[in-house]
Design a protein around this motif. Structure first.
Motif, mmCIF file in Angstrom:
data_model
loop_
_atom_site.group_PDB
_atom_site.id
_atom_site.type_symbol
_atom_site.label_atom_id
_atom_site.label_comp_id
_atom_site.label_asym_id
_atom_site.label_seq_id
_atom_site.Cartn_x
_atom_site.Cartn_y
_atom_site.Cartn_z
ATOM 1 N N THR A 46 24.240 47.467 -0.481
ATOM 2 C CA THR A 46 23.672 47.270 -1.813
ATOM 3 C C THR A 46 23.198 45.839 -2.053
ATOM 4 N N GLY A 47 23.298 44.983 -1.056
ATOM 5 C CA GLY A 47 22.867 43.590 -1.187
ATOM 6 C C GLY A 47 21.387 43.431 -0.898
ATOM 7 N N PRO A 48 20.957 42.179 -0.736
ATOM 8 C CA PRO A 48 19.539 41.905 -0.452
ATOM 9 C C PRO A 48 19.131 42.447 0.917
ATOM 10 N N ASN A 49 17.847 42.762 1.048
ATOM 11 C CA ASN A 49 17.321 43.305 2.305
ATOM 12 C C ASN A 49 16.746 42.197 3.170
ATOM 13 N N PRO A 50 17.373 41.923 4.320
ATOM 14 C CA PRO A 50 16.797 40.906 5.193
ATOM 15 C C PRO A 50 15.454 41.371 5.753
ATOM 16 N N ALA A 51 14.531 40.446 5.887
ATOM 17 C CA ALA A 51 13.218 40.752 6.462
ATOM 18 C C ALA A 51 13.359 40.935 7.970
ATOM 19 N N ILE A 52 12.420 41.682 8.551
ATOM 20 C CA ILE A 52 12.409 41.877 9.999
ATOM 21 C C ILE A 52 11.039 41.462 10.525
ATOM 22 N N SER A 53 11.044 40.740 11.625
ATOM 23 C CA SER A 53 9.780 40.331 12.238
ATOM 24 C C SER A 53 9.255 41.471 13.112
ATOM 25 N N THR A 54 7.985 41.391 13.442
ATOM 26 C CA THR A 54 7.411 42.417 14.316
ATOM 27 C C THR A 54 8.064 42.372 15.701
ATOM 28 N N ASP A 55 8.425 41.183 16.160
ATOM 29 C CA ASP A 55 9.097 41.062 17.465
ATOM 30 C C ASP A 55 10.472 41.729 17.438
ATOM 31 N N GLN A 56 11.211 41.536 16.343
ATOM 32 C CA GLN A 56 12.531 42.166 16.226
ATOM 33 C C GLN A 56 12.399 43.684 16.167
ATOM 34 N N LEU A 57 11.407 44.162 15.430
ATOM 35 C CA LEU A 57 11.194 45.604 15.326
ATOM 36 C C LEU A 57 10.835 46.194 16.684
ATOM 37 N N GLN A 58 9.977 45.517 17.418
ATOM 38 C CA GLN A 58 9.597 45.989 18.751
ATOM 39 C C GLN A 58 10.826 46.047 19.657
ATOM 40 N N LYS A 59 11.689 45.036 19.559
ATOM 41 C CA LYS A 59 12.913 44.996 20.367
ATOM 42 C C LYS A 59 13.820 46.173 20.014
ATOM 43 N N ALA A 60 13.946 46.477 18.723
ATOM 44 C CA ALA A 60 14.826 47.554 18.285
ATOM 45 C C ALA A 60 14.300 48.924 18.683
ATOM 46 N N LEU A 61 13.008 49.137 18.516
ATOM 47 C CA LEU A 61 12.435 50.457 18.780
ATOM 48 C C LEU A 61 12.097 50.672 20.249
ATOM 49 N N GLY A 62 11.757 49.606 20.927
ATOM 50 C CA GLY A 62 11.339 49.707 22.328
ATOM 51 C C GLY A 62 9.833 49.874 22.431
ATOM 52 N N SER A 63 9.251 49.294 23.467
ATOM 53 C CA SER A 63 7.798 49.307 23.636
ATOM 54 C C SER A 63 7.240 50.715 23.765
ATOM 55 N N ASP A 64 7.939 51.585 24.501
ATOM 56 C CA ASP A 64 7.442 52.953 24.680
ATOM 57 C C ASP A 64 7.350 53.683 23.353
ATOM 58 N N ALA A 65 8.393 53.571 22.531
ATOM 59 C CA ALA A 65 8.396 54.239 21.224
ATOM 60 C C ALA A 65 7.296 53.682 20.331
ATOM 61 N N VAL A 66 7.102 52.380 20.338
ATOM 62 C CA VAL A 66 6.061 51.766 19.514
ATOM 63 C C VAL A 66 4.687 52.272 19.951
ATOM 64 N N THR A 67 4.461 52.334 21.247
ATOM 65 C CA THR A 67 3.178 52.815 21.769
ATOM 66 C C THR A 67 2.939 54.265 21.365
ATOM 67 N N LYS A 68 3.959 55.105 21.489
ATOM 68 C CA LYS A 68 3.822 56.522 21.122
ATOM 69 C C LYS A 68 3.582 56.684 19.629
ATOM 70 N N LEU A 69 4.339 55.951 18.808
ATOM 71 C CA LEU A 69 4.163 56.042 17.358
ATOM 72 C C LEU A 69 2.770 55.567 16.936
ATOM 73 N N ALA A 70 2.301 54.483 17.548
ATOM 74 C CA ALA A 70 0.977 53.955 17.220
ATOM 75 C C ALA A 70 -0.108 54.955 17.606
ATOM 76 N N ALA A 71 0.026 55.574 18.771
ATOM 77 C CA ALA A 71 -0.951 56.573 19.205
ATOM 78 C C ALA A 71 -0.968 57.761 18.249
ATOM 79 N N ALA A 72 0.221 58.196 17.838
ATOM 80 C CA ALA A 72 0.312 59.335 16.913
ATOM 81 C C ALA A 72 -0.302 58.995 15.558
ATOM 82 N N ALA A 73 -0.179 57.736 15.146
ATOM 83 C CA ALA A 73 -0.722 57.305 13.858
ATOM 84 C C ALA A 73 -2.193 56.914 13.955
ATOM 85 N N GLY A 74 -2.701 56.781 15.188
ATOM 86 C CA GLY A 74 -4.097 56.418 15.379
ATOM 87 C C GLY A 74 -4.396 54.953 15.098
ATOM 88 N N ILE A 75 -3.393 54.086 15.287
ATOM 89 C CA ILE A 75 -3.593 52.646 15.086
ATOM 90 C C ILE A 75 -3.051 51.896 16.302
#
Length: 111
Positions: free
Chosen positions: A36-65
């Motif tokens: 319930t506290g403040p929401n820390p920001a996340i950088s794109t590098d941190q997000l890529q690390k958490a999700l993994g490059s393969d997942a990011v590539t697949k999600l981007a392809a599915a979204a068309g971006i």
């Protein structure tokens, strides 16, 4: 749509996403969004690390971006979405999560 895929039961739901963040050393960050506290920001590098490059590539392809645009958009919105889905500071059941996510995303995109 991308957030729906990240939180889908097939992906392990919110708990699966928490596990990915913990494995990437970012468990405190996502737990901050759930709490319930403040929401820390996340950088794109941190997000890529958490999700993994393969997942990011697949999600981007599915979204068309391209992957960079996907990371920018998801990093900007994911903390707030997770926060709104967990108003009492705990992860909801998978069914409640999907219902809440549908309502939340419907509200965001109907404006």
């Amino acid at each position: 749509v991308v957030v729906s895929q990240l939180l889908s039961p097939e992906s392990g739901g919110l708990n699966g996403l928490v596990q990915k963040f913990e494995q990437a050393g970012l468990g405190d960050m996502i737990k901050g969004w759930i709490s319930t506290g403040p929401n820390p920001a996340i950088s794109t590098d941190q997000l890529q690390k958490a999700l993994g490059s393969d997942a990011v590539t697949k999600l981007a392809a599915a979204a068309g971006i391209n992957p960079d645009d996907l990371l920018k958009q998801v990093s900007a919105h994911l903390p707030g979405i997770i926060d709104k889905l967990t108003p009492d500071g705990t992860a909801p059941s998978a069914d409640a999560l999907q219902k809440g996510l549908g309502g939340l995303l419907g509200g965001l995109f109907s404006k």
